[in-house]
Design a protein around this motif. Structure first.
Motif, PDB file in Angstrom:
ATOM      1  N   UNK A  79     -39.490  27.226  11.595  1.00 31.57           N
ATOM      2  CA  UNK A  79     -40.425  28.093  10.876  1.00 31.57           C
ATOM      3  C   UNK A  79     -40.598  29.435  11.552  1.00 31.57           C
ATOM      4  N   UNK A  80     -40.569  29.452  12.887  1.00 31.83           N
ATOM      5  CA  UNK A  80     -40.713  30.692  13.663  1.00 31.83           C
ATOM      6  C   UNK A  80     -39.430  31.471  13.809  1.00 31.83           C
ATOM      7  N   UNK A  81     -38.366  31.011  13.144  1.00 32.31           N
ATOM      8  CA  UNK A  81     -37.051  31.659  13.158  1.00 32.31           C
ATOM      9  C   UNK A  81     -36.539  31.891  14.580  1.00 32.31           C
ATOM     10  N   UNK A  82     -36.837  30.905  15.458  1.00 29.67           N
ATOM     11  CA  UNK A  82     -36.281  30.824  16.808  1.00 29.67           C
ATOM     12  C   UNK A  82     -36.776  31.918  17.759  1.00 29.67           C
ATOM     13  N   UNK A  83     -37.804  32.643  17.363  1.00 35.58           N
ATOM     14  CA  UNK A  83     -38.397  33.624  18.289  1.00 35.58           C
ATOM     15  C   UNK A  83     -39.474  32.994  19.164  1.00 35.58           C
ATOM     16  N   UNK A 234     -45.025  40.855  14.002  1.00 31.55           N
ATOM     17  CA  UNK A 234     -45.057  39.630  13.202  1.00 31.55           C
ATOM     18  C   UNK A 234     -46.472  39.348  12.700  1.00 31.55           C
ATOM     19  N   UNK A 235     -46.774  39.874  11.531  1.00 30.49           N
ATOM     20  CA  UNK A 235     -48.076  39.695  10.897  1.00 30.49           C
ATOM     21  C   UNK A 235     -47.901  38.785   9.684  1.00 30.49           C
ATOM     22  N   UNK A 236     -48.663  37.713   9.645  1.00 34.41           N
ATOM     23  CA  UNK A 236     -48.546  36.778   8.531  1.00 34.41           C
ATOM     24  C   UNK A 236     -49.498  37.144   7.395  1.00 34.41           C
ATOM     25  N   UNK A 286     -44.745  29.981   4.772  1.00 34.21           N
ATOM     26  CA  UNK A 286     -45.651  30.992   4.227  1.00 34.21           C
ATOM     27  C   UNK A 286     -44.957  32.320   3.968  1.00 34.21           C
ATOM     28  N   UNK A 287     -44.044  32.723   4.845  1.00 30.14           N
ATOM     29  CA  UNK A 287     -43.375  34.003   4.635  1.00 30.14           C
ATOM     30  C   UNK A 287     -42.593  34.009   3.323  1.00 30.14           C
ATOM     31  N   UNK A 288     -41.943  32.891   3.016  1.00 31.08           N
ATOM     32  CA  UNK A 288     -41.150  32.813   1.784  1.00 31.08           C
ATOM     33  C   UNK A 288     -42.051  32.769   0.549  1.00 31.08           C
ATOM     34  N   UNK A 382     -41.731  34.115  14.737  1.00 33.32           N
ATOM     35  CA  UNK A 382     -41.770  35.089  13.649  1.00 33.32           C
ATOM     36  C   UNK A 382     -42.612  34.639  12.457  1.00 33.32           C
ATOM     37  N   UNK A 383     -43.049  33.385  12.465  1.00 33.67           N
ATOM     38  CA  UNK A 383     -43.835  32.884  11.339  1.00 33.67           C
ATOM     39  C   UNK A 383     -44.561  31.621  11.767  1.00 33.67           C
ATOM     40  N   UNK A 384     -45.856  31.547  11.471  1.00 32.69           N
ATOM     41  CA  UNK A 384     -46.648  30.379  11.850  1.00 32.69           C
ATOM     42  C   UNK A 384     -46.687  29.359  10.724  1.00 32.69           C
TER      43      UNK A 384
END
Length: 561
Positions: A79-83, A234-236, A286-288, A382-384
């Protein structure tokens, strides 16, 4: 020293009284140190934790027996795209279960499927039902338990005081300054160790789920003190905030609605998530879901008031009353019965994945400065995932409290530079002499700029426009005017907040401009793909002439991209 109205001295100073700050205080007290919690609002009532609705992730496997900590780890990193800092993720997933058991020991009571088994629901981006909850009032239950335990532990709390700066000497923090919002007094705090738990900065955007206190104070004061920040671009944006009426715009519509089976439709009656993620549908990350809703709105398939429809009318009335009671009442207050009618929703600024860069004991790049909760960065990448933030407050709140207490036991009080103290006093109270715009006018301009230019969809052009506008507002703040008088002067607070908001807005925008790819919550229309060359964290720190920005590879312990 004549400028100071009162001095407070303690071993551990905790700035912020939400879920992370409260848990840190409880843990620190176990180590026989003096603890003082200073809260901009009211303890346990003014942060984001008490507003959180959906739940808390812990891989108990009570319903889906296959679930375990490894799957929780994998879902979080994917979900955090490996960051993500994978060491922090390991700590999160391994300690989340223990910390929710603590909450029940403190007095919390979460929904159950059996006397010895907690109920768990689906949340976006997770392959199993992992999210522990109390209906859709989970955050409220957590804060009730924490307040009860803080009272039992005799935690000292000072409410309605805004901490405005950290004072440093010889490479460590030695004090903090504060503005007493009730009486207008200028306060000095001395401590041996400091914990920042101030939450995020949603209020730099015009549409947000966040309460008014969330103006980025923690990021700003840590940065100015010399602490490094990470992943600030990285703002959700939560997919579902209320759209109508305008007074409720941005108010959170919990992910639990989709977790319990809510379906998204556009104005044509199409269940449009099939176009964007046919496998996970409404329970995509959530990003998607956010970008999908935004696309439907931008392409002319919006609902009457400019959102999309979220429908749960197919669920039994009793399920809605039992599991989504807060949502039921929230919409009934505006004349909508969600048992029979769809909700109108659209994205709203919600959570900051980035923040103060910390290690596995919540220590920042300053040895006696710790951070926990949303104000810290590294766990989410990158995404929670929904449900991970409440777990984060408890896991890392406890860690920060323990290690700050241990640090305080090793240190003497540091020396205060009273010349710097006088400068901070003059900075705060100079606004009473201004003759320019009101702080609310400049704040509204900044919020509109951030929403339009540094929001869900970004480009080089929009980001540069935002930086130019931020510079203009910075010049105008010098002549800002506030009403005279010290007692609960909200205009003075707005002016002080605005300086922090401008700094945080610039940091976010510069990081977003540097990242020339789209990853997680950061979407660049001019760089729409994920680029392996950008599998790196953006680090920001203060230098004499402004902001130093550099990159580092994320800490990978178990799971390579």
């Amino acid at each position: 020293m004549e400028t100071v109205d009162d001095v407070y001295q303690t071993d551990v100073l905790i700035i912020g009284g939400g879920g992370a700050g409260a848990r840190a205080a409880i843990e620190a007290k176990k180590h026989n140190v003096d603890v003082l919690v200073v809260v901009k609002g009211l303890f346990g009532r003014s942060g984001c934790t008490v507003m959180a609705e959906g739940g808390y992730n812990a891989a108990f496997g009570f319903i889906d027996k296959e679930d375990n900590e490894q799957y929780h780890f994998e879902d979080t990193v994917i979900g955090g795209r490996y960051l993500n800092n994978q060491k922090l993720v390991e700590i999160l997933v391994s300690q989340a279960k223990r910390r929710i058991i603590d909450l029940e020991r403190f007095g919390g009571a979460f929904d159950r499927i059996a006397p010895d088994k907690l109920s768990q629901r689906y949340f976006g981006g997770q392959r199993f039902r992992r999210t522990v909850h109390k209906g859709d009032r989970t955050g409220h239950e957590i804060m009730f338990a924490l307040r009860e335990e803080a009272t039992r532990q005799n935690v000292d709390i000072l409410e309605e005081v805004a901490i405005t700066s950290l004072l440093t000497s010889e490479g460590r923090v030695v004090g903090a300054t504060g503005l007493d919002l009730i009486h207008g007094r200028f306060l000095l705090f001395r401590a041996k160790a400091f914990i920042i738990a101030t939450g995020g900065a949603g209020r730099i955007y015009s549409i947000t789920t966040n309460p008014f206190q969330k103006s980025g104070d923690g990021y700003a004061m840590a940065f100015k003190a010399g602490a490094a920040l990470v992943d600030m671009e990285m703002v959700q944006f939560h997919p579902t905030g209320m759209v109508f009426p305008s007074s409720s715009k941005g108010l959170l519509v919990t992910e639990a609605v989709r977790g319990e089976g809510g379906k998204l439709y556009n104005s044509l009656g199409e269940r449009f998530m099939a176009r964007y993620d046919a496998e996970k549908m409404e329970l995509s990350t959530r990003d998607i879901v956010t970008r999908s809703i935004f696309s439907e709105i931008q392409e002319g398939r919006a609902s009457e008031h400019g959102g999309v429809h979220l429908d749960i009318s197919h669920l039994p009335d009793e399920t809605i009353k039992q599991k989504l009671d807060t949502m039921l009442k929230q919409f009934l207050d505006v004349g909508i019965d969600i048992k029979r009618q769809p909700m109108e929703v659209s994205p709203t600024a919600h959570h900051f994945m980035g923040g103060i860069r910390v290690n596995e004991v919540c220590r920042s790049s300053i040895s006696n400065l710790f951070a926990c909760g949303e104000v810290s960065g590294g766990v989410h990448g990158a995404n929670r995932l929904g449900g991970n933030s409440l777990a984060e407050t408890q896991v890392f709140g406890a860690i920060a409290g323990e290690y700050a207490a241990k640090e305080a036991k090793k240190l003497p009080y540091g020396d205060i530079d009273y010349e710097v103290l006088d400068e901070e006093h003059d900075r705060l109270y100079r606004f009473e002499e201004g003759e320019g715009a009101l702080p609310y006018e400049l704040k509204s301009r900044l919020q509109a700029t951030m929403w339009q230019n540094v929001g869900i969809i970004r480009t080089e052009k929009s980001l540069k426009e935002a930086i130019a506008e931020i510079k203009k507002i910075k010049k105008e703040i010098c002549s800002i005017k506030v009403e005279s008088g010290l007692r609960y002067n909200l205009e003075l607070l707005a002016a002080v907040d605005l300086e922090n908001m401008l700094l945080v807005a610039e940091i976010i925008t510069r990081a977003a401009l540097l990242r020339k790819e789209s990853r997680g919550a950061h979407f660049r229309k001019d760089y729409p793909g994920e680029d392996r060359r950008w599998l790196k964290n953006i680090i920001l720190s203060k230098i004499k002439d402004g902001i130093e920005i550099y990159t580092e590879a994320p800490l990978i312990t178990k799971m390579k991209p």
